[in-house]
Structure formats: C-alpha cells, structure tokens
Design a protein around this motif. Structure first.
Motif, PDB file in Angstrom:
ATOM      1  N   UNK A   4       1.059  -1.001  -0.609  1.00 27.85           N
ATOM      2  CA  UNK A   4      -0.216   0.269  -0.168  1.00 27.85           C
ATOM      3  C   UNK A   4       0.752   1.092   0.285  1.00 27.85           C
ATOM      4  N   UNK A   5       2.169   1.121   0.059  1.00 30.47           N
ATOM      5  CA  UNK A   5       2.810   2.427   0.425  1.00 30.47           C
ATOM      6  C   UNK A   5       4.106   2.411  -1.080  1.00 30.47           C
ATOM      7  N   UNK A   6       4.987   2.781  -1.699  1.00 25.11           N
ATOM      8  CA  UNK A   6       5.911   2.807  -2.650  1.00 25.11           C
ATOM      9  C   UNK A   6       7.033   3.221  -1.733  1.00 25.11           C
ATOM     10  N   UNK A   7       6.547   4.052  -0.536  1.00 26.31           N
ATOM     11  CA  UNK A   7       8.081   4.376  -0.067  1.00 26.31           C
ATOM     12  C   UNK A   7       7.320   4.864   1.621  1.00 26.31           C
ATOM     13  N   UNK A   8       7.582   5.137   2.216  1.00 28.27           N
ATOM     14  CA  UNK A   8       7.807   5.409   4.166  1.00 28.27           C
ATOM     15  C   UNK A   8       6.905   6.583   3.803  1.00 28.27           C
ATOM     16  N   UNK A   9       6.920   8.027   3.010  1.00 23.12           N
ATOM     17  CA  UNK A   9       6.177   9.598   3.438  1.00 23.12           C
ATOM     18  C   UNK A   9       5.216   9.660   2.037  1.00 23.12           C
ATOM     19  N   UNK A  10       5.473   8.160   1.009  1.00 25.14           N
ATOM     20  CA  UNK A  10       4.434   8.606  -0.049  1.00 25.14           C
ATOM     21  C   UNK A  10       3.454   7.446   0.150  1.00 25.14           C
ATOM     22  N   UNK A  16     -11.019   7.834  -7.817  1.00 30.79           N
ATOM     23  CA  UNK A  16     -13.353   6.598  -7.407  1.00 30.79           C
ATOM     24  C   UNK A  16     -13.932   7.089  -8.249  1.00 30.79           C
ATOM     25  N   UNK A  17     -15.056   6.341  -8.200  1.00 33.20           N
ATOM     26  CA  UNK A  17     -16.341   7.155  -8.976  1.00 33.20           C
ATOM     27  C   UNK A  17     -17.125   8.026  -7.935  1.00 33.20           C
ATOM     28  N   UNK A  18     -16.959   8.250  -6.959  1.00 31.30           N
ATOM     29  CA  UNK A  18     -17.869   8.701  -5.646  1.00 31.30           C
ATOM     30  C   UNK A  18     -16.453   9.464  -4.987  1.00 31.30           C
ATOM     31  N   UNK A  19     -17.353  10.040  -4.139  1.00 31.18           N
ATOM     32  CA  UNK A  19     -16.970  10.785  -3.406  1.00 31.18           C
ATOM     33  C   UNK A  19     -16.173   9.871  -2.118  1.00 31.18           C
ATOM     34  N   UNK A  20     -15.301   9.176  -1.577  1.00 31.69           N
ATOM     35  CA  UNK A  20     -14.565   8.625  -0.740  1.00 31.69           C
ATOM     36  C   UNK A  20     -16.061   8.886   0.807  1.00 31.69           C
ATOM     37  N   UNK A  21     -16.507   9.679   0.715  1.00 34.45           N
ATOM     38  CA  UNK A  21     -17.004   9.566   2.117  1.00 34.45           C
ATOM     39  C   UNK A  21     -18.226   8.904   1.500  1.00 34.45           C
ATOM     40  N   UNK A  22     -19.131   8.592   0.760  1.00 34.20           N
ATOM     41  CA  UNK A  22     -20.025   7.549   0.722  1.00 34.20           C
ATOM     42  C   UNK A  22     -20.054   6.092   0.619  1.00 34.20           C
ATOM     43  N   UNK A  23     -18.161   5.912   0.632  1.00 32.15           N
ATOM     44  CA  UNK A  23     -18.034   4.311   0.944  1.00 32.15           C
ATOM     45  C   UNK A  23     -17.414   4.730   2.752  1.00 32.15           C
ATOM     46  N   UNK A  24     -17.936   3.856   3.022  1.00 34.64           N
ATOM     47  CA  UNK A  24     -18.290   3.042   4.558  1.00 34.64           C
ATOM     48  C   UNK A  24     -16.805   2.890   4.573  1.00 34.64           C
ATOM     49  N   UNK A  25     -16.544   3.510   5.792  1.00 31.01           N
ATOM     50  CA  UNK A  25     -14.492   2.339   6.111  1.00 31.01           C
ATOM     51  C   UNK A  25     -13.961   2.298   5.296  1.00 31.01           C
ATOM     52  N   UNK A  26     -13.794   3.017   4.161  1.00 36.83           N
ATOM     53  CA  UNK A  26     -13.041   3.430   3.605  1.00 36.83           C
ATOM     54  C   UNK A  26     -11.284   3.606   4.209  1.00 36.83           C
ATOM     55  N   UNK A  27      -9.837   2.446   3.584  1.00 30.34           N
ATOM     56  CA  UNK A  27      -9.002   3.259   4.628  1.00 30.34           C
ATOM     57  C   UNK A  27      -8.635   4.483   4.612  1.00 30.34           C
ATOM     58  N   UNK A  28      -7.894   4.352   6.172  1.00 31.11           N
ATOM     59  CA  UNK A  28      -7.261   6.164   6.371  1.00 31.11           C
ATOM     60  C   UNK A  28      -5.874   6.209   5.001  1.00 31.11           C
ATOM     61  N   UNK A  29      -5.449   4.953   5.008  1.00 31.83           N
ATOM     62  CA  UNK A  29      -4.103   5.192   4.674  1.00 31.83           C
ATOM     63  C   UNK A  29      -3.683   5.522   3.315  1.00 31.83           C
ATOM     64  N   UNK A  30      -4.738   5.790   2.129  1.00 33.57           N
ATOM     65  CA  UNK A  30      -4.739   6.518   1.086  1.00 33.57           C
ATOM     66  C   UNK A  30      -5.070   7.199   1.043  1.00 33.57           C
ATOM     67  N   UNK A  44      -3.342  14.313 -10.670  1.00 30.98           N
ATOM     68  CA  UNK A  44      -2.723  14.287 -11.870  1.00 30.98           C
ATOM     69  C   UNK A  44      -2.734  12.506 -12.195  1.00 30.98           C
ATOM     70  N   UNK A  45      -3.210  12.078 -13.169  1.00 25.77           N
ATOM     71  CA  UNK A  45      -3.177  11.141 -13.230  1.00 25.77           C
ATOM     72  C   UNK A  45      -1.530  10.409 -13.213  1.00 25.77           C
ATOM     73  N   UNK A  46      -0.921  10.418 -13.313  1.00 28.12           N
ATOM     74  CA  UNK A  46       0.157   9.992 -12.666  1.00 28.12           C
ATOM     75  C   UNK A  46       0.416   9.313 -11.636  1.00 28.12           C
ATOM     76  N   UNK A  47      -0.385   9.712 -10.907  1.00 26.39           N
ATOM     77  CA  UNK A  47      -0.437   9.771  -9.576  1.00 26.39           C
ATOM     78  C   UNK A  47      -1.034   8.068  -8.923  1.00 26.39           C
ATOM     79  N   UNK A 318       3.002  -7.445  -9.953  1.00 28.00           N
ATOM     80  CA  UNK A 318       3.196  -5.858  -9.254  1.00 28.00           C
ATOM     81  C   UNK A 318       4.165  -4.932  -8.480  1.00 28.00           C
ATOM     82  N   UNK A 319       5.472  -4.305  -9.189  1.00 25.10           N
ATOM     83  CA  UNK A 319       6.198  -4.301  -8.009  1.00 25.10           C
ATOM     84  C   UNK A 319       6.197  -3.132  -7.083  1.00 25.10           C
ATOM     85  N   UNK A 320       7.442  -3.120  -6.408  1.00 27.16           N
ATOM     86  CA  UNK A 320       6.181  -1.913  -4.857  1.00 27.16           C
ATOM     87  C   UNK A 320       7.564  -0.582  -5.498  1.00 27.16           C
TER      88      UNK A 320
END
Length: 320
Positions: A4-10, A16-30, A44-47, A318-320
């Motif tokens: 779930x991370x590329x680096x320690x600070x990234x 998403x097709x809907x605001x994240x507020x509409x998704x119950x219990x979406x993880x906070x680390x993303x 930026x789509x590159x991110x 998928x490479x990390x």
C-alpha cells in the motif's frame, strides 16, 4: 500481494467514481480523488495507483486517463464483463471485475424481458397508443422449459427469480457440475437441450469461444416459436443469423444487448418482427450504487493491507 506504499512518506492514491465519504470504512492510509468522467482530472493521473472508473458504459470515458496513469497498479472495473477493457490495459496492471455487483439488476432484466416478450407487452403498448383493444392468448412461463446458457453468478440469480413461476430450468456452463437444483451441463449438451427449450437465456461472458455462440446452427437448433433472451454481450449472438430467424417468424428475441451497440438508427434489427430491444440497461438500477460502494470498500481495504484482491481477472506481479 500489492503493497500500500511506495516509500515511507508516499501515500497511494485511488481515483473513485463517487466521493470517498460515500464509502463506509474506506482506509485512512490512502489518498482519494473523485472523478465522474466529466471535466478536468481531479489530480495528476500519473500519481494514481488504484482506479475505479466512472459509472458509465462509455468506454472512451473509462479509458481516457489510462495513457497518463504510468503508476497504475489496480484497475477495478464496475462491470462483470471486462472484454472491452483488456485491449486498453498494460500487462502489469491487476484487473478486477465487479462480479456479483450487477447480478440482481441483470437477473431482473432477464426476467422482465422474458415475461414482456412472452405475454406480448410490446403489442399492448402499441395498441394503447392507437386506442386499439385486441385480446389474445399468449404463452406462459408456467410449465415452460427455460435454458440458461452461462451459469455463473448471474445465471444463478436468474434461476432464483424464475423459480416461483413454475417453469423447468436447465443449465449450461463451461464447467459442468451439480448445484442445489440439479445438473449444470457442458456446452456439448446444447444440441440436445436447445430443441427442448421454450426460452433460451444467454448470460455468458464474451470470450473468443463465446463470440457468435448463438450462430446459425445454434439458432436453427432451437424449437419453432422459442424465445431467445440476451443479457450477456451483443457479440454472443450472430446478428445476421438472428435476423434471418426473426424475419422468417420462426423465433422471437428479447435483447438487452446488440451487435453493433449502440444499435444505429435504421438497423434492420429495430424493425424485425418478434424482437424486443432494451438499451443495455439491465445492470443500471437504483440498487447498483450501494453494491458498488460495498465492493470498493472491500477492495480498498484489501489493497491498503496488501491482501489478495477479490474478483481478479488478470493478475501479474506488481513491483513495489
């Protein structure tokens, strides 16, 4: 597993097709961004690492940002069928489908088309428009034999809805087996089963093996007066072969999907006798959004925790 991370600070980014507020219990680390397919990109789509596209059937909208998503790891489709997406994805992207999300809506449409065609609802609508009262006797599902070709989760959902109508259901799938209500036959049994069926419902995925599955031979094996219902993909049926059967008046058809699609104005299928056409709307119901949100919540948790994703269709490391 997909970290779930590329680096320690990234942090990883999900579109998403809907605001994240509409998704119950979406993880906070993303990190999250909402894109509905209209206007400018939210980031930026590159991110982007996880992409669930807008709720639309417009493939050009769905794939438009892909060329810019160089870091994309997961494409979470919102449809059960993904044949239309595969040509647009790089091989290192993990593709997941939405198996189960559209089962109820698609099964409802299969039943709706079946009943409407058998009971002559299109004729009633035309007669109402012209103020014409015309009585008649129409076929019933009670006592009919219904053959479901493609017995996955959608096929099972269709049978569940057919059960109270007192019809006999037969099943065909690429993987023969036994289920609670009886055998699931292999495709090799079609030659025996098609002549027995009053209604044939197609709910197979579109693959090279199922493209034009319902060809001239398949349709010619169906009994006189039988109804073909297609809630799969349009290309599962050979349109020219079907037009021949409809024009001769030997078969009826009820189609939620067509080939080509959208069906252009003036296409002979529009005016063919004995056909009922709906505009690929089976899965699009008021209930679909809650199913989509539940799927996204589960997949985002799996992604954030580095667990296996559900409904993986195409998966490589998928490479990390």
């Amino acid at each position: 597993m997909i970290p779930a991370r590329r680096g320690a600070d990234e942090r990883m980014l999900a579109w998403l097709p809907v605001p994240v507020e509409e998704i119950e219990d979406a993880p906070d680390c993303l990190d999250y961004a909402h894109w509905d397919g209209r206007g400018r990109y939210p980031t930026d789509p590159d991110r982007v690492d996880f992409y669930a596209p807008p709720l639309t059937k417009d493939i050009s909208t769905i794939v438009r940002p892909l060329a810019h998503m160089s870091r994309l790891r997961v494409f979470q489709a919102l449809s059960a069928g993904v044949d239309h997406l595969l040509p647009h994805l790089r091989p290192e992207i993990t593709l997941c489908n939405a198996r189960g999300v559209q089962d109820a809506g698609t099964a409802e449409m299969a039943l709706t088309l079946t009943l409407a065609a058998l009971r002559g609802i299109p004729d009633f609508v035309r007669n109402q428009a012209s103020g014409r009262w015309q009585e008649g006797v129409r076929p019933s599902l009670f006592g009919a034999t219904v053959l479901i070709v493609g017995y996955g989760s959608i096929g099972a959902a269709i049978e569940e809805r057919l059960h109270p109508f007192g019809c006999e259901v037969k099943r065909v799938a690429s993987r023969p087996r036994w289920v609670a209500r009886g055998p699931v036959h292999s495709p090799s049994a079609l030659g025996k089963l098609l002549p027995q069926a009053d209604v044939v419902i197609l709910s197979v995925a579109l693959t090279e093996r199922t493209r034009h599955l319902a060809d001239a031979e398949f349709l010619g094996t169906m009994k006189d007066g039988a109804l073909l219902v297609n809630v799969a993909r349009g290309a599962v049926v050979d349109t020219d072969a079907l037009l021949t059967e409809l024009t001769e008046g030997r078969l009826q058809a009820a189609l939620d999907v067509t080939d080509p699609e959208p069906l252009p104005a003036g296409h002979p299928l529009w005016s063919a006798p004995g056909v009922l056409i709906s505009p690929h709307s089976g899965a699009f119901t008021s209930a679909v959004s809650s199913h989509v949100n539940d799927l996204l919540a589960d997949q985002l948790r799996r992604f954030a925790e580095g667990h296996e994703l559900a409904n993986t269709v195409a998966k490589v490391a998928v490479a990390g």
